[in-house]
Write a protein that holds these residues in place. Structure first.
Motif, PDB file in Angstrom:
ATOM      1  N   ARG A  81       5.970  -3.793 -50.452  1.00 28.67           N
ATOM      2  CA  ARG A  81       7.170  -4.584 -50.764  1.00 28.67           C
ATOM      3  C   ARG A  81       7.809  -5.135 -49.495  1.00 28.67           C
ATOM      4  O   ARG A  81       8.151  -6.319 -49.417  1.00 28.67           O
ATOM      5  N   GLU A  82       7.976  -4.274 -48.495  1.00 31.21           N
ATOM      6  CA  GLU A  82       8.610  -4.705 -47.247  1.00 31.21           C
ATOM      7  C   GLU A  82       7.763  -5.749 -46.519  1.00 31.21           C
ATOM      8  O   GLU A  82       8.299  -6.718 -45.980  1.00 31.21           O
ATOM      9  N   SER A  83       6.458  -5.560 -46.518  1.00 27.97           N
ATOM     10  CA  SER A  83       5.567  -6.514 -45.862  1.00 27.97           C
ATOM     11  C   SER A  83       5.611  -7.862 -46.570  1.00 27.97           C
ATOM     12  O   SER A  83       5.766  -8.907 -45.925  1.00 27.97           O
ATOM     13  N   HIS A  84       5.496  -7.856 -47.883  1.00 29.04           N
ATOM     14  CA  HIS A  84       5.482  -9.102 -48.654  1.00 29.04           C
ATOM     15  C   HIS A  84       6.807  -9.844 -48.544  1.00 29.04           C
ATOM     16  O   HIS A  84       6.846 -11.073 -48.686  1.00 29.04           O
ATOM     17  N   SER A 100       6.964  -5.418 -39.353  1.00 28.40           N
ATOM     18  CA  SER A 100       5.868  -5.940 -38.532  1.00 28.40           C
ATOM     19  C   SER A 100       4.560  -5.241 -38.912  1.00 28.40           C
ATOM     20  O   SER A 100       4.563  -4.153 -39.506  1.00 28.40           O
ATOM     21  N   PHE A 101       3.459  -5.851 -38.526  1.00 28.08           N
ATOM     22  CA  PHE A 101       2.150  -5.260 -38.782  1.00 28.08           C
ATOM     23  C   PHE A 101       2.042  -3.888 -38.120  1.00 28.08           C
ATOM     24  O   PHE A 101       1.585  -2.928 -38.737  1.00 28.08           O
ATOM     25  N   GLY A 102       2.501  -3.779 -36.872  1.00 31.33           N
ATOM     26  CA  GLY A 102       2.413  -2.503 -36.155  1.00 31.33           C
ATOM     27  C   GLY A 102       3.197  -1.405 -36.843  1.00 31.33           C
ATOM     28  O   GLY A 102       2.710  -0.274 -36.977  1.00 31.33           O
ATOM     29  N   ALA A 103       4.401  -1.716 -37.284  1.00 32.76           N
ATOM     30  CA  ALA A 103       5.222  -0.718 -37.989  1.00 32.76           C
ATOM     31  C   ALA A 103       4.571  -0.329 -39.307  1.00 32.76           C
ATOM     32  O   ALA A 103       4.547   0.852 -39.679  1.00 32.76           O
ATOM     33  N   ALA A 115       6.619 -14.660 -34.319  1.00 33.77           N
ATOM     34  CA  ALA A 115       7.017 -16.026 -34.661  1.00 33.77           C
ATOM     35  C   ALA A 115       6.920 -16.284 -36.155  1.00 33.77           C
ATOM     36  O   ALA A 115       7.615 -17.146 -36.686  1.00 33.77           O
ATOM     37  N   VAL A 116       6.022 -15.573 -36.840  1.00 35.03           N
ATOM     38  CA  VAL A 116       5.899 -15.663 -38.295  1.00 35.03           C
ATOM     39  C   VAL A 116       5.830 -14.250 -38.864  1.00 35.03           C
ATOM     40  O   VAL A 116       5.385 -13.318 -38.194  1.00 35.03           O
ATOM     41  N   HIS A 117       6.286 -14.110 -40.091  1.00 37.26           N
ATOM     42  CA  HIS A 117       6.199 -12.840 -40.807  1.00 37.26           C
ATOM     43  C   HIS A 117       5.103 -12.957 -41.859  1.00 37.26           C
ATOM     44  O   HIS A 117       4.505 -14.024 -42.037  1.00 37.26           O
ATOM     45  N   TYR A 118       4.855 -11.872 -42.571  1.00 37.03           N
ATOM     46  CA  TYR A 118       3.693 -11.827 -43.457  1.00 37.03           C
ATOM     47  C   TYR A 118       3.601 -12.972 -44.462  1.00 37.03           C
ATOM     48  O   TYR A 118       2.520 -13.546 -44.621  1.00 37.03           O
TER      49      TYR A 118
END
Length: 132
Positions: free
Chosen positions: A14-17, A22-25, A88-91
């Motif tokens: 949910r948080e990623s979408h 971040s990918f690392g987190a 610079a961009v999110h998922y």
């Protein structure tokens, strides 16, 4: 699969979408939950998470409504990856950019510390995790 592991997977998804992590987190939290790898399938619009014992859990992947080009543009994909790595961009934007580059999905190998991105014809771009 324990309910807490399933809850962690679903919360991370949910948080990623939503572009909130971040990918690392995300990878760090999934690693702590015992996830070995996961596969994001743009064509099926789902992500399947894998545990070392063979257990799996699939989550719907709200993907942009776009036709993925047959041509795999590795340079455009790498540019999308770098943009995500630099924040610079999110998922959600990354998905649109990687799909536009001809990517049909990818496999994150948490234990192997790399991601394999796939094109329609079996093309593969391997991106190793940045150093910690």
């Amino acid at each position: 699969m324990e309910a807490s592991t399933r809850d962690t997977i679903e919360q991370c998804a949910r948080e990623s979408h939503a572009g909130l992590t971040s990918f690392g987190a995300l990878v760090g939290r999934l690693m702590q939950a015992g996830i070995e790898s996961y596969h994001a399938d743009y064509r099926r619009c789902d992500t399947t998470y894998y545990l070392p014992d063979g257990a799996t859990h699939a989550v719907a992947l709200p993907a942009p409504d776009a036709i993925i080009p047959q041509q795999f543009d590795a340079a455009a994909l790498v540019q999308a990856i770098r943009s995500a790595q630099h924040g610079a961009v999110h998922y959600p934007e990354f998905m649109a950019l990687s799909m536009a580059a001809g990517c049909v999905g990818y496999m994150v190998w948490i234990a192997g510390r790399h991601v394999s991105y796939f094109g329609h014809r079996g093309e593969v771009h391997i991106e190793h995790f940045p150093p910690a």
